[in-house]
Design a protein around this motif. Structure first.
Motif, PDB file in Angstrom:
ATOM      1  N   LEU A 138       0.829  -1.209   0.000  1.00 38.63           N
ATOM      2  CA  LEU A 138       0.000   0.000   0.000  1.00 38.63           C
ATOM      3  C   LEU A 138       0.859   1.254   0.000  1.00 38.63           C
ATOM      4  O   LEU A 138       1.953   1.272   0.555  1.00 38.63           O
ATOM      5  CB  LEU A 138      -0.902   0.018   1.233  1.00 38.63           C
ATOM      6  CG  LEU A 138      -1.920  -1.116   1.371  1.00 38.63           C
ATOM      7  CD1 LEU A 138      -2.496  -1.134   2.781  1.00 38.63           C
ATOM      8  CD2 LEU A 138      -3.029  -0.959   0.333  1.00 38.63           C
ATOM      9  N   SER A 139       0.326   2.316  -0.597  1.00 37.80           N
ATOM     10  CA  SER A 139       1.001   3.619  -0.546  1.00 37.80           C
ATOM     11  C   SER A 139      -0.011   4.716  -0.803  1.00 37.80           C
ATOM     12  O   SER A 139      -1.099   4.477  -1.336  1.00 37.80           O
ATOM     13  CB  SER A 139       2.142   3.697  -1.569  1.00 37.80           C
ATOM     14  OG  SER A 139       1.659   3.505  -2.881  1.00 37.80           O
ATOM     15  N   HIS A 140       0.363   5.932  -0.415  1.00 39.00           N
ATOM     16  CA  HIS A 140      -0.465   7.114  -0.659  1.00 39.00           C
ATOM     17  C   HIS A 140      -0.016   7.812  -1.941  1.00 39.00           C
ATOM     18  O   HIS A 140       1.175   7.945  -2.192  1.00 39.00           O
ATOM     19  CB  HIS A 140      -0.334   8.113   0.494  1.00 39.00           C
ATOM     20  CG  HIS A 140      -0.894   7.637   1.786  1.00 39.00           C
ATOM     21  ND1 HIS A 140      -2.237   7.385   1.967  1.00 39.00           N
ATOM     22  CD2 HIS A 140      -0.300   7.363   2.977  1.00 39.00           C
ATOM     23  CE1 HIS A 140      -2.439   7.002   3.215  1.00 39.00           C
ATOM     24  NE2 HIS A 140      -1.287   6.961   3.842  1.00 39.00           N
ATOM     25  N   LYS A 141      -0.968   8.240  -2.737  1.00 40.44           N
ATOM     26  CA  LYS A 141      -0.684   9.064  -3.912  1.00 40.44           C
ATOM     27  C   LYS A 141      -1.323  10.434  -3.686  1.00 40.44           C
ATOM     28  O   LYS A 141      -2.537  10.542  -3.528  1.00 40.44           O
ATOM     29  CB  LYS A 141      -1.229   8.423  -5.190  1.00 40.44           C
ATOM     30  CG  LYS A 141      -1.042   9.259  -6.455  1.00 40.44           C
ATOM     31  CD  LYS A 141      -1.535   8.480  -7.675  1.00 40.44           C
ATOM     32  CE  LYS A 141      -1.472   9.345  -8.937  1.00 40.44           C
ATOM     33  NZ  LYS A 141      -2.593  10.309  -9.005  1.00 40.44           N
ATOM     34  N   TRP A 142      -0.474  11.453  -3.647  1.00 40.12           N
ATOM     35  CA  TRP A 142      -0.985  12.806  -3.426  1.00 40.12           C
ATOM     36  C   TRP A 142      -1.893  13.212  -4.595  1.00 40.12           C
ATOM     37  O   TRP A 142      -1.600  12.903  -5.736  1.00 40.12           O
ATOM     38  CB  TRP A 142       0.198  13.782  -3.322  1.00 40.12           C
ATOM     39  CG  TRP A 142      -0.178  15.169  -2.941  1.00 40.12           C
ATOM     40  CD1 TRP A 142      -0.298  15.682  -1.688  1.00 40.12           C
ATOM     41  CD2 TRP A 142      -0.482  16.251  -3.828  1.00 40.12           C
ATOM     42  NE1 TRP A 142      -0.661  16.995  -1.725  1.00 40.12           N
ATOM     43  CE2 TRP A 142      -0.785  17.378  -3.043  1.00 40.12           C
ATOM     44  CE3 TRP A 142      -0.542  16.380  -5.218  1.00 40.12           C
ATOM     45  CZ2 TRP A 142      -1.132  18.614  -3.585  1.00 40.12           C
ATOM     46  CZ3 TRP A 142      -0.892  17.600  -5.774  1.00 40.12           C
ATOM     47  CH2 TRP A 142      -1.182  18.700  -4.952  1.00 40.12           C
ATOM     48  N   PRO A 143      -3.027  13.893  -4.337  1.00 42.29           N
ATOM     49  CA  PRO A 143      -3.442  14.374  -3.012  1.00 42.29           C
ATOM     50  C   PRO A 143      -4.404  13.459  -2.271  1.00 42.29           C
ATOM     51  O   PRO A 143      -4.576  13.617  -1.074  1.00 42.29           O
ATOM     52  CB  PRO A 143      -4.141  15.693  -3.357  1.00 42.29           C
ATOM     53  CG  PRO A 143      -4.766  15.424  -4.700  1.00 42.29           C
ATOM     54  CD  PRO A 143      -3.804  14.496  -5.424  1.00 42.29           C
ATOM     55  N   ASN A 144      -5.068  12.501  -2.961  1.00 44.45           N
ATOM     56  CA  ASN A 144      -6.184  11.846  -2.266  1.00 44.45           C
ATOM     57  C   ASN A 144      -6.475  10.417  -2.722  1.00 44.45           C
ATOM     58  O   ASN A 144      -7.624   9.991  -2.702  1.00 44.45           O
ATOM     59  CB  ASN A 144      -7.466  12.687  -2.444  1.00 44.45           C
ATOM     60  CG  ASN A 144      -7.773  12.968  -3.906  1.00 44.45           C
ATOM     61  OD1 ASN A 144      -7.090  12.467  -4.798  1.00 44.45           O
ATOM     62  ND2 ASN A 144      -8.779  13.773  -4.156  1.00 44.45           N
ATOM     63  N   ASP A 145      -5.456   9.677  -3.118  1.00 39.36           N
ATOM     64  CA  ASP A 145      -5.661   8.291  -3.532  1.00 39.36           C
ATOM     65  C   ASP A 145      -4.832   7.349  -2.671  1.00 39.36           C
ATOM     66  O   ASP A 145      -3.799   7.738  -2.117  1.00 39.36           O
ATOM     67  CB  ASP A 145      -5.251   8.074  -4.994  1.00 39.36           C
ATOM     68  CG  ASP A 145      -6.101   8.879  -5.972  1.00 39.36           C
ATOM     69  OD1 ASP A 145      -7.275   9.152  -5.642  1.00 39.36           O
ATOM     70  OD2 ASP A 145      -5.590   9.222  -7.054  1.00 39.36           O
ATOM     71  N   VAL A 146      -5.289   6.103  -2.594  1.00 38.23           N
ATOM     72  CA  VAL A 146      -4.495   5.039  -1.985  1.00 38.23           C
ATOM     73  C   VAL A 146      -4.203   4.009  -3.067  1.00 38.23           C
ATOM     74  O   VAL A 146      -5.100   3.609  -3.821  1.00 38.23           O
ATOM     75  CB  VAL A 146      -5.228   4.384  -0.799  1.00 38.23           C
ATOM     76  CG1 VAL A 146      -4.384   3.256  -0.205  1.00 38.23           C
ATOM     77  CG2 VAL A 146      -5.541   5.414   0.278  1.00 38.23           C
ATOM     78  N   LEU A 147      -2.941   3.605  -3.148  1.00 38.67           N
ATOM     79  CA  LEU A 147      -2.499   2.653  -4.163  1.00 38.67           C
ATOM     80  C   LEU A 147      -2.269   1.279  -3.549  1.00 38.67           C
ATOM     81  O   LEU A 147      -1.859   1.161  -2.393  1.00 38.67           O
ATOM     82  CB  LEU A 147      -1.206   3.130  -4.821  1.00 38.67           C
ATOM     83  CG  LEU A 147      -1.196   4.543  -5.429  1.00 38.67           C
ATOM     84  CD1 LEU A 147       0.151   4.825  -6.084  1.00 38.67           C
ATOM     85  CD2 LEU A 147      -2.335   4.725  -6.425  1.00 38.67           C
ATOM     86  N   LEU A 148      -2.541   0.264  -4.338  1.00 38.59           N
ATOM     87  CA  LEU A 148      -2.278  -1.123  -3.972  1.00 38.59           C
ATOM     88  C   LEU A 148      -1.484  -1.749  -5.106  1.00 38.59           C
ATOM     89  O   LEU A 148      -1.936  -1.760  -6.255  1.00 38.59           O
ATOM     90  CB  LEU A 148      -3.600  -1.873  -3.759  1.00 38.59           C
ATOM     91  CG  LEU A 148      -3.528  -3.386  -3.561  1.00 38.59           C
ATOM     92  CD1 LEU A 148      -2.725  -3.737  -2.314  1.00 38.59           C
ATOM     93  CD2 LEU A 148      -4.936  -3.978  -3.497  1.00 38.59           C
ATOM     94  N   ARG A 149      -0.278  -2.202  -4.799  1.00 33.15           N
ATOM     95  CA  ARG A 149       0.637  -2.706  -5.833  1.00 33.15           C
ATOM     96  C   ARG A 149       0.787  -1.703  -6.975  1.00 33.15           C
ATOM     97  O   ARG A 149       0.910  -2.068  -8.140  1.00 33.15           O
ATOM     98  CB  ARG A 149       0.151  -4.049  -6.389  1.00 33.15           C
ATOM     99  CG  ARG A 149       0.381  -5.223  -5.463  1.00 33.15           C
ATOM    100  CD  ARG A 149      -0.001  -6.523  -6.130  1.00 33.15           C
ATOM    101  NE  ARG A 149       0.324  -7.675  -5.278  1.00 33.15           N
ATOM    102  CZ  ARG A 149      -0.086  -8.913  -5.524  1.00 33.15           C
ATOM    103  NH1 ARG A 149      -0.829  -9.175  -6.576  1.00 33.15           N
ATOM    104  NH2 ARG A 149       0.268  -9.897  -4.712  1.00 33.15           N
ATOM    105  N   GLY A 150       0.761  -0.421  -6.643  1.00 34.72           N
ATOM    106  CA  GLY A 150       0.937   0.629  -7.627  1.00 34.72           C
ATOM    107  C   GLY A 150      -0.299   1.000  -8.403  1.00 34.72           C
ATOM    108  O   GLY A 150      -0.278   1.946  -9.208  1.00 34.72           O
TER     109      GLY A 150
END
Length: 247
Positions: A99-111
């Protein structure tokens, strides 16, 4: 069905809606605040800049309604609060390293984009009277036929092999949001920002920021105290309040 929610939090579950944000705008406040509206089916979900949000089978489509009586700047922090709550909630099902955060308001899973957030407000004089936080999470398989997207989507089911029921995810995220909101209230935005940055995608790497009229490329240095993107470009430091980000 009894929903396990934090004390003082209410929820309404509907079978179908054009969008939960539309229903939230009609909420009369009779069940208090915070109040969640969850739709099992959503036909016309939307994201930032009016982009359509495709709600696939089994997806989570909800809006949280708050009555914060705060400044517009403080209200903007809630995008990061909800992002951290989403991250914590998804950690229950997958390894946090995915998991990771993508600015400004998304959450990523495996990119890939697994979750998105939309913030809307109504104001009275100089204060935000109502705050609407729309959330879409691809709990099922990857949504099909998505033509207008700035980032490739992914479904949680594609990774874990099963679909989490939206009602269970509502219980999960409602508790995590309350905990993250308490961090904001007790410690201020700095603590939330630090949590968000700890899992920020491409922090310290080269990214592109499209603000519509112009594009900037540079190193993603940080997020400042107002939630703006800080980008180190060949022309110097750029502080960007809103943009589409590309890796």
């Amino acid at each position: 069905m009894q929903i396990n929610l934090p004390h003082g939090v209410s929820a309404r579950v509907v079978e179908r809606a054009s969008s939960t944000m539309d229903l939230a705008r009609l909420y009369d406040g009779s069940d208090g605040f915070p109040h969640w509206i969850l739709a099992r089916m959503q036909d016309q979900g939307r994201g930032r800049q009016g982009r359509p949000w495709v709600t696939g089978p089994g997806s989570f489509a909800a809006t949280l309604i708050l009555e914060p009586k705060c400044s517009p700047l403080f209200a903007s922090y809630y995008s990061f609060v909800m992002a951290c709550a989403l991250y914590r909630s998804l950690e229950k099902y997958v390894d946090s390293n995915l998991l990771s955060h993508k600015w400004p308001n998304d959450v990523l899973l495996r990119g890939g984009k697994v979750a998105g957030i939309l913030i809307e407000t109504t104001s009275f004089e100089q204060f935000v009277d109502r705050l609407y936080i729309g959330i879409g999470v691809n709990l099922g398989t990857t949504p099909k036929k998505i033509n207008d997207t700035s980032f490739v989507p992914i479904g949680l089911c594609d990774v874990i092999g099963k679909t989490i029921a939206p009602i269970f995810f509502l219980e999960n995220i409602a508790h995590n949001f309350c905990m993250c909101e308490q961090v904001l209230i007790k410690y201020g935005f700095t603590k939330i920002r630090d949590e968000w940055l700890a899992s920020a995608s491409h922090l310290g790497k080269i990214i592109k920021a499209d603000i519509g009229r112009e594009q900037y490329q540079g190193y993603f240095e940080s997020v400042d105290e107002n939630g703006n993107l800080v980008l180190l470009t060949m022309g110097g430091k750029r502080v960007i309040p809103a943009a589409d980000i590309y890796f």
